[in-house]
Design an enzyme around this catalytic site. Structure first.
Site, PDB file in Angstrom:
ATOM      1  N   HIS A 107      -2.630  -2.888   4.106  1.00  0.00           N
ATOM      2  CA  HIS A 107      -2.034  -1.675   3.552  1.00  0.00           C
ATOM      3  C   HIS A 107      -2.083  -0.657   4.692  1.00  0.00           C
ATOM      4  O   HIS A 107      -3.032  -0.298   5.093  1.00  0.00           O
ATOM      5  CB  HIS A 107      -2.377  -1.431   2.277  1.00  0.00           C
ATOM      6  CG  HIS A 107      -1.759  -0.091   1.704  1.00  0.00           C
ATOM      7  ND1 HIS A 107      -0.438   0.152   1.905  1.00  0.00           N
ATOM      8  CD2 HIS A 107      -2.340   1.005   1.391  1.00  0.00           C
ATOM      9  CE1 HIS A 107      -0.280   1.443   1.536  1.00  0.00           C
ATOM     10  NE2 HIS A 107      -1.475   2.192   1.146  1.00  0.00           N
ATOM     11  N   HIS A 158      -0.112   3.155   6.363  1.00  0.00           N
ATOM     12  CA  HIS A 158       0.837   4.131   6.356  1.00  0.00           C
ATOM     13  C   HIS A 158       1.462   4.174   7.770  1.00  0.00           C
ATOM     14  O   HIS A 158       1.617   5.332   8.319  1.00  0.00           O
ATOM     15  CB  HIS A 158       0.154   5.417   5.882  1.00  0.00           C
ATOM     16  CG  HIS A 158      -0.512   5.558   4.449  1.00  0.00           C
ATOM     17  ND1 HIS A 158      -0.950   6.677   4.057  1.00  0.00           N
ATOM     18  CD2 HIS A 158      -0.306   4.497   3.553  1.00  0.00           C
ATOM     19  CE1 HIS A 158      -1.489   6.170   2.660  1.00  0.00           C
ATOM     20  NE2 HIS A 158      -1.023   5.016   2.457  1.00  0.00           N
ATOM     21  N   HIS A 214       5.656   5.918   0.938  1.00  0.00           N
ATOM     22  CA  HIS A 214       4.235   5.479   0.826  1.00  0.00           C
ATOM     23  C   HIS A 214       3.768   4.833   2.298  1.00  0.00           C
ATOM     24  O   HIS A 214       3.169   5.227   3.194  1.00  0.00           O
ATOM     25  CB  HIS A 214       3.802   4.749  -0.321  1.00  0.00           C
ATOM     26  CG  HIS A 214       2.365   4.645  -0.543  1.00  0.00           C
ATOM     27  ND1 HIS A 214       1.812   4.333  -1.472  1.00  0.00           N
ATOM     28  CD2 HIS A 214       1.321   4.436   0.471  1.00  0.00           C
ATOM     29  CE1 HIS A 214       0.350   4.216  -1.372  1.00  0.00           C
ATOM     30  NE2 HIS A 214       0.249   4.155  -0.073  1.00  0.00           N
ATOM     31  N   GLU A 220      -6.803   1.359  -3.594  1.00  0.00           N
ATOM     32  CA  GLU A 220      -5.750   0.270  -3.784  1.00  0.00           C
ATOM     33  C   GLU A 220      -6.190  -0.969  -4.251  1.00  0.00           C
ATOM     34  O   GLU A 220      -5.691  -2.196  -4.191  1.00  0.00           O
ATOM     35  CB  GLU A 220      -4.559   0.303  -2.693  1.00  0.00           C
ATOM     36  CG  GLU A 220      -4.048   1.534  -2.373  1.00  0.00           C
ATOM     37  CD  GLU A 220      -2.777   1.960  -3.348  1.00  0.00           C
ATOM     38  OE1 GLU A 220      -2.868   1.160  -4.355  1.00  0.00           O
ATOM     39  OE2 GLU A 220      -2.545   2.931  -3.274  1.00  0.00           O
TER      40      GLU A 220
HETATM   41 ZN   LIG Z   1      -1.586   4.077   0.751  1.00  0.00          ZN
END
Ligand SMILES: [Zn+2]
Length: 218
Positions: free
Chosen positions: A91, A93, A153, A73
């Site tokens: 970022h 999850h 996501h 990413e």
């Molecule tokens: Zn991800």
């Protein structure tokens, strides 16, 4: 200079893993120092992230330090830095944030602390991980906010420091858990715009969220 940057990014990744927001190799953390960006490498088990697991790149994405390939990413992180004055991006999850991102179109303000993130949190439309399309959707969802959810996501938070981006990720996950729990009981009440405006006015007048001398508050 990059020694400190790599250690700080690794430490933030370990903390977020310890808090349950980063699971296994899922998620990534980056921070800016000077004109370089340190970002967790692809495939690293984040609970054990070491400085060697953080790759240093230029704002254009060229690797200048580190043996490992940067996170998939990377373009999302670099895009956010190009758009905002943020100096760190997280970022995840994370369980509750991701659960809401699989269902909701946005996370409304049901608790006043969410205003620390800028208001209702948008859910960026789904696109394949690591693509410019996903990066563009997330950058749009972040406008005027410190956080965004990513459909089916996960989550992204930003901050004016690495500490702030980490705290914002923890706050977003707390708010997502709150929304889930409240929704089990009934329909959560959303704060009106006037109520939100009053919170911001009150927070500004009291420097909410920062320690103060008791003499200042009297
Ligand atoms: Zn991800």
């Amino acid at each position: 200079m990059t020694v400190v940057l790599r250690e700080q990014v690794a430490e933030a990744a370990r903390r977020l893993a310890h808090e349950g927001l980063l699971v296994g190799t899922a998620g990534n953390v980056s921070a800016v120092r000077g004109d370089l960006v340190g970002i967790t490498a692809s495939g690293v088990v984040l609970a054990g992230c070491r400085p060697d697991d953080v790759t240093v790149v230029t704002p254009a994405g060229a690797v200048v330090e580190g043996e490992l390939a940067p996170s998939s990413e990377l373009s999302l992180h670099l895009g956010v830095y190009a758009d905002t004055d943020a100096t760190a991006v997280v970022h995840t999850h994370a369980p509750y944030s991701t659960a809401l991102a699989c269902v909701l179109e946005d996370l409304p303000v049901i608790h006043y602390q969410q205003l620390l993130l800028g208001g209702a949190i948008r859910v960026a439309p789904y696109a394949t991980f690591g693509t410019p399309e996903l990066a563009a959707f997330v950058r749009e969802a972040l406008e005027g906010r410190q956080a965004a959810l990513m459909a089916s996501h996960g989550s992204v938070t930003i901050g004016s420091s690495l500490h702030a981006a980490v705290e914002n990720a923890l706050l977003l996950e707390w708010l997502a858990a709150l929304y889930q729990r409240a929704s089990v009981i009934g329909t959560p009440r959303v704060l009106t715009q006037a109520e939100q405006d009053d919170v911001i006015h009150q927070a500004l007048s009291r420097s909410y969220g920062t320690p103060q001398s008791h003499q200042e508050t009297q």
